[in-house]
Write a protein that holds these residues in place. Structure first.
Motif, mmCIF file in Angstrom:
data_model
loop_
_atom_site.group_PDB
_atom_site.id
_atom_site.type_symbol
_atom_site.label_atom_id
_atom_site.label_comp_id
_atom_site.label_asym_id
_atom_site.label_seq_id
_atom_site.Cartn_x
_atom_site.Cartn_y
_atom_site.Cartn_z
ATOM 1 N N ALA A 1 23.933 -25.507 55.425
ATOM 2 C CA ALA A 1 22.927 -25.549 54.361
ATOM 3 C C ALA A 1 23.566 -25.385 52.987
ATOM 4 C CB ALA A 1 21.885 -24.460 54.586
ATOM 5 N N LYS A 2 24.668 -24.640 52.942
ATOM 6 C CA LYS A 2 25.347 -24.389 51.674
ATOM 7 C C LYS A 2 26.584 -25.256 51.487
ATOM 8 C CE LYS A 2 23.881 -19.545 51.377
ATOM 9 N NZ LYS A 2 24.329 -18.132 51.275
ATOM 10 N N ASN A 3 26.903 -26.093 52.478
ATOM 11 C CA ASN A 3 28.123 -26.910 52.423
ATOM 12 C C ASN A 3 29.354 -26.039 52.182
ATOM 13 O OD1 ASN A 3 26.748 -29.360 52.805
ATOM 14 N ND2 ASN A 3 26.313 -29.531 50.619
ATOM 15 N N MET A 4 29.465 -24.999 52.983
ATOM 16 C CA MET A 4 30.582 -24.069 52.825
ATOM 17 C C MET A 4 31.273 -23.817 54.165
ATOM 18 S SD MET A 4 29.315 -21.239 50.047
ATOM 19 C CE MET A 4 30.976 -20.593 49.917
ATOM 20 N N VAL A 5 32.543 -23.475 54.067
ATOM 21 C CA VAL A 5 33.311 -23.072 55.231
ATOM 22 C C VAL A 5 34.037 -21.789 54.884
ATOM 23 C CG1 VAL A 5 35.377 -24.427 54.625
ATOM 24 C CG2 VAL A 5 34.898 -23.860 57.027
ATOM 25 N N TYR A 6 34.224 -20.950 55.899
ATOM 26 C CA TYR A 6 34.834 -19.647 55.696
ATOM 27 C C TYR A 6 35.997 -19.470 56.682
ATOM 28 C CZ TYR A 6 30.223 -18.980 53.641
ATOM 29 O OH TYR A 6 29.071 -19.127 52.903
ATOM 30 N N LEU A 7 36.909 -18.591 56.291
ATOM 31 C CA LEU A 7 37.995 -18.220 57.202
ATOM 32 C C LEU A 7 38.167 -16.709 57.111
ATOM 33 C CD1 LEU A 7 40.132 -19.371 59.182
ATOM 34 C CD2 LEU A 7 41.772 -19.221 57.288
ATOM 35 N N GLN A 8 37.758 -16.021 58.152
ATOM 36 C CA GLN A 8 37.976 -14.585 58.237
ATOM 37 C C GLN A 8 39.341 -14.347 58.854
ATOM 38 O OE1 GLN A 8 35.986 -11.927 57.196
ATOM 39 N NE2 GLN A 8 37.782 -10.696 57.726
ATOM 40 N N MET A 9 40.197 -13.650 58.119
ATOM 41 C CA MET A 9 41.560 -13.417 58.567
ATOM 42 C C MET A 9 41.777 -11.930 58.752
ATOM 43 S SD MET A 9 43.606 -16.113 56.118
ATOM 44 C CE MET A 9 43.290 -15.192 54.630
ATOM 45 N N ASN A 10 42.033 -11.538 59.976
ATOM 46 C CA ASN A 10 42.286 -10.138 60.316
ATOM 47 C C ASN A 10 43.707 -9.965 60.824
ATOM 48 O OD1 ASN A 10 39.548 -9.570 59.738
ATOM 49 N ND2 ASN A 10 38.955 -10.014 61.855
ATOM 50 N N SER A 11 44.145 -8.728 60.851
ATOM 51 C CA SER A 11 45.490 -8.409 61.363
ATOM 52 C C SER A 11 46.541 -9.313 60.733
ATOM 53 C CB SER A 11 45.522 -8.546 62.889
ATOM 54 O OG SER A 11 44.558 -7.704 63.489
ATOM 55 N N LEU A 12 46.494 -9.420 59.438
ATOM 56 C CA LEU A 12 47.390 -10.325 58.739
ATOM 57 C C LEU A 12 48.845 -9.885 58.851
ATOM 58 C CD1 LEU A 12 45.107 -11.053 55.700
ATOM 59 C CD2 LEU A 12 46.155 -12.800 57.143
ATOM 60 N N LYS A 13 49.715 -10.880 58.899
ATOM 61 C CA LYS A 13 51.154 -10.663 59.034
ATOM 62 C C LYS A 13 51.876 -11.315 57.852
ATOM 63 C CE LYS A 13 50.698 -11.244 64.055
ATOM 64 N NZ LYS A 13 51.162 -12.020 65.233
ATOM 65 N N PRO A 14 53.070 -10.868 57.543
ATOM 66 C CA PRO A 14 53.824 -11.505 56.443
ATOM 67 C C PRO A 14 53.985 -13.015 56.642
ATOM 68 C CG PRO A 14 54.837 -9.428 57.030
ATOM 69 C CD PRO A 14 53.747 -9.669 58.040
ATOM 70 N N GLU A 15 54.098 -13.460 57.862
ATOM 71 C CA GLU A 15 54.255 -14.901 58.120
ATOM 72 C C GLU A 15 52.979 -15.705 57.864
ATOM 73 O OE1 GLU A 15 55.027 -12.372 60.188
ATOM 74 O OE2 GLU A 15 54.628 -12.900 62.292
#
Length: 120
Positions: free
Chosen positions: A74-88
């Protein structure tokens, strides 16, 4: 012409979380796949995750179990939830929409990128 704008990048420590958003503006008839890609310095741009118009998701092996892609049609949006992030995971993250414009062929629109930096 459709324009995409990413937001939500930044600096985070190892193990932290970020949520990226991508919003589209312009004349949109419908959107097929949406996706996130990333490019680290000196490397090629790689797929991170995609989501189809029907909600089917696909992830790179390196982010499975840590990242979640979602979309709001409906909003023409996409999301990316990023957890446990690493330096790479440090890279510039880009969103991409595959846009429909029947009867013309589908075409891709890319955002300008948002920097994600994960400190060790």
């Amino acid at each position: 012409q459709v324009q995409l704008v990413e937001s939500g990048g930044g600096l985070v420590q190892t193990g932290g979380s970020l949520r990226l958003s991508c919003a589209a503006s312009g004349t949109i008839f419908s959107i097929n796949n949406m996706g996130w890609y990333r490019q680290a310095p000196g490397k090629q741009r790689d797929l991170v995750a995609t989501i189809s118009s029907g909600g089917i998701t696909n992830y790179a092996d390196s982010v499975k179990g840590r990242f979640t892609i979602s979309r709001d049609n409906a909003k023409n949006m996409v999301y990316l939830q990023m957890n446990s992030l690493k330096p790479e995971d440090t890279a510039v993250y880009y969103c991409k929409f595959r846009l429909r414009r029947h009867p013309l062929p589908d075409y891709d629109s890319w955002g300008q990128g948002t920097q994600v930096t994960v400190s060790s």
